[in-house]
Structures are given as C-alpha cells and as structure tokens.
Scaffold this active site. Structure first.
Site, PDB file in Angstrom:
ATOM      1  N   SER A 247       0.866  -1.191   0.000  1.00  0.00           N
ATOM      2  CA  SER A 247       0.000   0.000   0.000  1.00  0.00           C
ATOM      3  C   SER A 247       0.893   1.228   0.000  1.00  0.00           C
ATOM      4  O   SER A 247       2.097   1.133   0.240  1.00  0.00           O
ATOM      5  CB  SER A 247      -0.863   0.021   1.266  1.00  0.00           C
ATOM      6  OG  SER A 247      -0.092   0.449   2.381  1.00  0.00           O
ATOM      7  N   ASP A 248       0.329   2.393  -0.273  1.00  0.00           N
ATOM      8  CA  ASP A 248       1.099   3.603  -0.012  1.00  0.00           C
ATOM      9  C   ASP A 248       0.989   3.908   1.492  1.00  0.00           C
ATOM     10  O   ASP A 248       0.245   3.245   2.228  1.00  0.00           O
ATOM     11  CB  ASP A 248       0.629   4.774  -0.884  1.00  0.00           C
ATOM     12  CG  ASP A 248       1.743   5.823  -1.042  1.00  0.00           C
ATOM     13  OD1 ASP A 248       2.695   5.835  -0.236  1.00  0.00           O
ATOM     14  OD2 ASP A 248       1.655   6.652  -1.966  1.00  0.00           O
ATOM     15  N   TRP A 249       1.699   4.898   1.907  1.00  0.00           N
ATOM     16  CA  TRP A 249       1.840   5.244   3.334  1.00  0.00           C
ATOM     17  C   TRP A 249       0.457   5.482   3.971  1.00  0.00           C
ATOM     18  O   TRP A 249      -0.214   6.460   3.653  1.00  0.00           O
ATOM     19  CB  TRP A 249       2.707   6.500   3.436  1.00  0.00           C
ATOM     20  CG  TRP A 249       3.104   6.888   4.823  1.00  0.00           C
ATOM     21  CD1 TRP A 249       2.361   7.599   5.709  1.00  0.00           C
ATOM     22  CD2 TRP A 249       4.350   6.591   5.471  1.00  0.00           C
ATOM     23  NE1 TRP A 249       3.060   7.767   6.874  1.00  0.00           N
ATOM     24  CE2 TRP A 249       4.299   7.164   6.759  1.00  0.00           C
ATOM     25  CE3 TRP A 249       5.507   5.900   5.094  1.00  0.00           C
ATOM     26  CZ2 TRP A 249       5.357   7.078   7.664  1.00  0.00           C
ATOM     27  CZ3 TRP A 249       6.551   5.823   5.992  1.00  0.00           C
ATOM     28  CH2 TRP A 249       6.466   6.401   7.265  1.00  0.00           C
ATOM     29  N   GLU A 250       0.051   4.591   4.830  1.00  0.00           N
ATOM     30  CA  GLU A 250      -1.239   4.672   5.531  1.00  0.00           C
ATOM     31  C   GLU A 250      -2.453   4.694   4.599  1.00  0.00           C
ATOM     32  O   GLU A 250      -3.541   5.092   4.997  1.00  0.00           O
ATOM     33  CB  GLU A 250      -1.289   5.892   6.470  1.00  0.00           C
ATOM     34  CG  GLU A 250      -0.251   5.792   7.580  1.00  0.00           C
ATOM     35  CD  GLU A 250      -0.510   6.720   8.756  1.00  0.00           C
ATOM     36  OE1 GLU A 250      -1.266   7.680   8.597  1.00  0.00           O
ATOM     37  OE2 GLU A 250       0.060   6.447   9.835  1.00  0.00           O
ATOM     38  N   SER A 251      -2.256   4.284   3.343  1.00  0.00           N
ATOM     39  CA  SER A 251      -3.395   4.395   2.420  1.00  0.00           C
ATOM     40  C   SER A 251      -4.485   3.375   2.732  1.00  0.00           C
ATOM     41  O   SER A 251      -5.617   3.515   2.269  1.00  0.00           O
ATOM     42  CB  SER A 251      -2.951   4.294   0.959  1.00  0.00           C
ATOM     43  OG  SER A 251      -2.530   2.993   0.650  1.00  0.00           O
TER      44      SER A 251
END
Ligand code: NOJ
Length: 720
Positions: A247-251
């Site tokens: 995932s992207d950062w905290e996505s």
C-alpha cells in the site's frame, strides 16, 4: 518449496507480521522484529542499524526471517541524478538504466534492498507537484523509460550484488488528480485508463518489476488500495502478476477517511480482499486481521497467499542466505564514475527551448566578462530536487562553481544572487544584479523553483516563476545585455511573461549533484543540448490539461479558424467565431510541444519511406527517413516516430509516439533511420475493452518533435 515449509511453521501473528511495514524510527522496532511482527522496515539507511535489525530478525526472532529494507531511492541515493522528469527529457533509456543501477548500488551499500520507484504515473498537469517524479505525459515514453529504470534497479538477478527490488507506483491514475492537487480525486473512464494510464504499468510488469504500490487516490469512486478492478481484475487476473503489492503510506487506514469504509477494521478487510499484500506504515492488518479471520470474513488461504508473495521476494533477493551488508564490498559512494554518470544524465536532460541569434553557445574568445545572477546559481541543495532525501549539498557542484572552474582567468565572472530565494518578493538585491549586468558582456540568469515547490504535497495553482523572479528578469533585461535564462525547476513553468525578454532559455529541471559541470559545458558549447520535452509546456494554466496526443474533436482548431480575444471588435455581437476548439486568449497550441528541443546544430529530415504501404494484421512495417546534420557542430538528435489511426471504434489521438532513437551525427553527416512497427503495436482498447488492432488507414510521421510534419501513410488491409 522452502517457502511453503517456512509458511507451515508460521503462527498467524508471524504471518501478519510479514505483511507489515514499519517506519525505521519506531520506538519498539527491535521488539517488534524479535516477536516476528515486522516484515519490512522503511526509512532506515544507517548500515550499522540496518545490519543490527537484520541480526535481530535472523537470530532473535523465532523463524529467522530477514527484513525487506525499503527506501525512496528515486533519482539517486548519495549521487543525485536529475529528477525523473528531467531524466525523461534525455529520451535515453541506456542513461536512465545506468542512473538507476548506480542508485541501486549506492543504496545497497547502506543495506537498502527495495526502492519505491519507478513512479510511472502519466500526468498531464504541471500543477501537480509530483510531475517532478514522473516520466511525463506519454504512455509510450513513460513505459520505455520506466522499464529501463526497473532493469537498472533490479539488475540481471535480484540476488546480484547491488541489485534492489523495484516498485512500480502508484497503481493507478494518481497523475490525473483533479486540479493537479495531490491526493485528490481521480476519474478516468476505463477505456482511457487502459489506453493511457495502465500502459506503463504493463511495461513495468513485462520488465519484471518485483512489486507494485497502490495509489493514495480514489479511482472512479473506489480508492486504489481497495480497488478490485485494478488490483484483482487487471493486475492479478489479466496480467497474472505473481509478485506483491504494497500500500502507499497509511493508504489502507485512509480508506475510512475517503468514506469508503467506516473504520480501520473494514479498511483492513477491503484491502486484503483486493490483495494488498503489505501495509505501509499504518497498523490495520496488525490490529484487525485476527478478528477478521475469527469472524470468517477473511480466509487463511488469502493470508497465506499474500505471505508467500512476500517471502518469495525475500528468497529472490537472496536475503535468507545473506541479509547483511558489508559497505566495503561496494564502490565508494559519490565516486568519480558515479559523478560522471550523473553529469551525463544532467547534460542530456537539459532542453534548449529558445536560442535567438545563436546566443548560445557562449564563447570564451568573445567574452571579457559575464554576469551570473539568480537564486539557483549557487545553491547545492536546491539543485538536487524533490527526492534529494539522502543527497548531501556539499557533494553538489553548483553552476557558479563550475563556471569559475571552466573559465578561470579567461573571462571575468561577476556574481550577484539578485533575490534571496525563488519565492522571495524582496527586491533589495535587484540593484546589485542590474549593476553587474551593465558591467558585463552577457548575463546568465539561474532562476526557477526551489526543490520544496515540487514533489509530494507541493502543488501550485499558479505555475509562473514564483516570487519576484520575473521582475528581476525584467529589470536585468532593461540593460539590453544578452540574457541566457537557465531554469531549474520541478515542473514545466508558464514562461509567457519572461520568454520574450531573454535571448536564450535552457530548461535544466532539477539536475542533481552534477548540475554545474553539466550546464557549464552546455553553455560554452563543449557539448550541444540534446534533451527533448517529455511533457507539453502550457502558455497559461487555463490550458491544462494540454498534451500532444489529444483527440481531434468534431471541431478541430487550426490557425485559420481561431480568433484572438484582441481581434474581436468592440461591439461585436454574439457569434460562434471559428466554431472550433480553442481558447480566445491562449489559442490551442502549447508554448512548447512534447518532443521539442533545440540543438546547437540543425537537423533535417527527408525521404520518409515505408517498406510497404499496404500491410496485413500480423505484419511488421519498416519506416525509414533520412536524418542529416546540416548545422555546424556534432550533436545528438532524438528521432521520433508518431502514428495516427484515422478511424477507430473509439476515437484515437491525433498523434501517438511509437518509437524513438537518439542519434549522434557530425556536421554534414547523414543516416537512414529505421523503425519497425508490428501491427500489434497499433492495438488499442475498444468500446468492449478488447485490445485489438483495427484494419484501416494510418498516418505516420518521423521528426524531431511531436509537431513534425514529415508524413507518410499506410493501410492495414482486411484479411479475406
Ligand atoms: C508516500 C508516497 O506517495 C510514495 O510514493 C512513497 O514511496 C511513500 N510515501 C514512502 O515514502
């Protein structure tokens, strides 16, 4: 087999641990690793610390599973290369591959084994700060250059020395965020998504990219990190991707902020259900996966599949055999060879946009003195650009330093910053700049954007030169001295206000560590500029999105059917004017088109010929033209091949890039350029989302820019 065996020994907590990526600075990192709760660490680049973390993973965790160490090594590690958009302007896959290889080697020496690059989001919006990190507006160019980066990062074998895993990001559509504002909503019809935005990702897959990253943004109402169509239908089913998705950062956590899920638990469920194998930074998997399994909402098989994907990469990277890094086994950071490659890359990235009366190249023989002005002439930090993360300013060679080194006592160099920063509105230093301009034979102005004005979360609604740089240029121009503008920026800027005030413009993007030597040599003609624009330059923000591969529309504009606002009579009654698609105040053309870039030489294109003007599906067409250097100096030219499919089941762009070659010729020398084009390369997704080449008539061009006019035609016949 070893992976399956390992999996069979893992507890659920250990499996979820493999699916979690944790930030390097986290307070309980060692403990987490020891307990098998961490599969990957992001943002730790101190090699002793990395080795210690690997030791804890190998020796103190129950199963001894090594860590993936991820870092954004985007355009260099310590030796900083031009921002990706700049590298794309080189149109030189070999150089780009070499840049990625050097970045990988340097990062490997710090224990990094995974980078979050290449970013292959197509973008047609220079307001978006991340255009700096992109490879431009065109799916073909972006795909070719992105694949070159993957090859450079990953090497021949993932377990080879200095190879790191690449990550194609951000799947998908992130470059089309509304109003060029980061993290914003994205709406792209499926047909356009497949024909434009997904193409580079497919090429990255074909190039063997190890991982993909899901985008922050939503796509057609469904956030990418929970987007079944993207992650399951396209990536896994149609493309049969066997690696893993991060995932992207905290996505994943942000799925609820999007309003797609109600809470973290639902977010974890949504992401797992589309196969996001690893969660970056947030902890929804750690916190909720157990309960989701207990409740039967997630099956153990799903978890096992994801963990296998992750473990497989760790095996491929050879981490089980040797997770440790001995920096002395690697070449020295920022060594001469790396600097040389960064210089070559910076040099080929520069695009000469204007050169009236052959102002450039400057000549030492004809100059007694030179005024060097501007906030970016001598700033080692700003020239590194957006992901200068691990770069160090003191390694940078600035333009002012390089000019001094190159000119020695032969030309007197006078220097005045003129303005404190690119954003400053303080004009106190203007007078000094004007004074040295008056005293000198010619002026070099280094203007543009500081690196903080582009990149993630740094979008601009007004993309003129920021601050009072235009005012500075105007005042210096009033001296009447010849002015060369060198622009260091993270995006195409709208240059309308200043372009007519200066004699030459060299667009250098953010060129990285070796900006100075690269640019100084270009300015004095040691080498000719050879970059070409990977993205169209708008005249005004209101033209955005503006790109060469546009659709014809039912009412295409031409120079004969448009009117400028100033030409409309005072009391004009309402008319439809030319009844075509244009802006009254900006027309329909960009300031500089995609593929454009001048040289110190001139290139002539003639004799476009085809191997056959009637072909059948399955055939390969050869297209030839003669390229001749008709100028006075040796130079490189980027020869570009474009096609137009005249009639389609869905409308086709007026031009599409299908090939390019970078060719060096001496004055007077010519060469026959030869492109081959298989009919499969003309396929596009039709209304039914089938990817097909349609028989019919095509135009084909060869030239040095997307506005080339040297054209031929061919037909793909219908098989009997
Ligand atoms: C957020 C960015 O969108 C992504 O491109 C990057 O790789 C991650 N942060 C990790 O830093």
């Amino acid at each position: 087999m070893r992976i399956k065996e390992l999996l069979s020994q893992m507890t659920l907590a250990e499996k979820i641990g493999q699916m979690s990526q944790v930030n390097g600075g986290s307070w309980n990192l060692h403990q987490g690793i020891r307990e098998g709760k961490v599969g990957s660490v992001i943002n730790e680049v101190n090699v002793e610390t990395v080795n210690e973390l690997q030791r804890v993973a190998m020796e103190e965790s129950r199963l001894g599973i090594p860590l993936l160490i991820g870092r954004d090594v985007i355009h260099g590690f310590k030796t900083i290369f031009p921002i990706p958009l700049g590298q794309a302007a080189s149109w030189n896959p070999k150089l780009i591959k070499e840049g990625a290889r050097i970045a990988a080697v340097e990062a490997s020496s710090a224990g990094v084994n995974w980078t979050f690059a290449p970013m292959i989001d197509i973008t047609r919006d220079p307001r978006w700060g991340r255009i700096a990190e992109s490879l431009g507006e065109d799916p073909y160019l972006c795909g070719e250059l992105g694949a070159a980066m993957v090859a450079g990062f990953q090497g021949d074998e993932l377990n080879g020395k200095g190879a790191i895993a690449a990550c194609a990001k951000h799947l998908a559509g992130y470059g089309a965020v509304e109003s060029g504002m980061d993290y914003n909503t994205v709406n792209i019809p499926e047909n356009e998504l497949r024909n434009v935005y997904l193409r580079p990702f497919k090429k990255a897959l074909d190039a063997g990219v190890a991982t993909f990253m899901s985008s922050f943004s939503d796509l057609n109402g469904v956030p990418a990190s929970a987007n079944e169509f993207l992650m399951k239908q396209v990536l896994r089913k149609e493309w049969d991707f066997k690696g893993f998705v991060v995932s992207d950062w905290e996505s994943i956590k942000e799925l609820s902020v999007h309003g797609f899920t109600a809470n973290d638990k639902e977010s974890a469920l949504a992401a797992v259900n589309v196969g996001i194998d690893m969660e970056m930074a947030s902890r929804t998997y750690t916190d909720h996966m157990g309960a989701l399994l207990d409740e039967g909402k997630v099956q153990l098989q799903q978890i096992d599949d994801m963990v296998l994907n992750i473990l497989k990469l760790k095996f491929q990277l050879g981490l089980f055999e040797n997770p440790y890094t001995n920096p002395s086994e690697f070449p020295r950071l920022v060594n001469a060879q790396h600097l040389q490659a960064a210089k070559a890359s910076a040099q080929e990235s520069c695009v000469l946009l204007k050169n009236d009366r052959q102002t450039l190249p400057l000549s030492k023989q004809h100059l007694n003195s030179l005024a060097v002005i501007g906030p970016l002439a001598d700033d080692g930090y700003e020239q590194m650009g957006t992901w200068g993360f691990d770069g160090v300013s003191r390694h940078s060679h600035t333009c002012l330093q390089a000019l001094h080194a190159q000119l020695g006592d032969e030309v007197e160099v006078r220097w005045a910053r003129g303005i404190e920063t690119s954003r400053s509105k303080n004009q106190d230093e203007f007078a000094q700049a004007v004074q040295i301009a008056q005293q000198s034979d010619a002026v070099l102005m280094f203007v543009g954007e500081e690196s903080i004005l582009s990149g993630e979360a740094h979008c601009r609604a007004d993309i003129d030169l920021p601050g009072h740089q235009a005012e500075l240029i105007e005042q210096v121009a009033a001296t009447g001295k010849p002015i060369v503008l060198v622009v260091l920026a993270g995006r195409p800027l709208t240059l309308g206000r200043v372009i007519d005030k200066v004699d030459a413009v060299l667009y250098a993007w953010h060129p990285g560590t070796m900006a100075g030597p690269a640019i100084a040599e270009l300015l004095f003609g040691v080498e000719s500029p050879s970059g070409k624009l990977p993205v169209s330059f708008p005249r005004a923000v209101g033209q955005i999105p503006i790109y060469y591969a546009k659709k014809n529309t039912g009412r295409p504009p031409s120079h004969d059917n448009i009117t400028h606002i100033d030409e409309i009579d005072g009391n004009a009654v309402q008319t439809s004017l030319g009844m075509s698609s244009f802006h009254l105040d900006a027309g329909f053309t960009p300031l500089f088109p995609f593929g454009f870039g001048l040289s110190y030489s001139q290139f002539e294109y003639t004799d476009i010929k085809l191997s056959n003007s009637h072909i059948s599906l399955g055939d390969t067409l050869h297209i030839y033209a003669t390229l001749r250097n008709v100028g006075a100096v040796e130079a490189q030219e980027v020869v570009q091949l474009y096609i137009r499919d005249l009639v389609g089941n869905v409308t086709r762009p007026v031009k599409e890039l299908k090939g390019f070659q970078k060719i060096r010729l001496k004055p007077g020398q010519d060469q026959t350029v030869n492109f081959s084009l298989h009919t499969d390369e003309l396929a596009f997704f039709n209304q039914k989302m089938q990817e097909l080449t349609e028989p019919g008539d095509f135009h084909v061009w060869i030239g040095g820019s997307s506005d080339t006019e040297l054209r031929s035609e061919f037909t793909i016949g219908v098989d009997e």
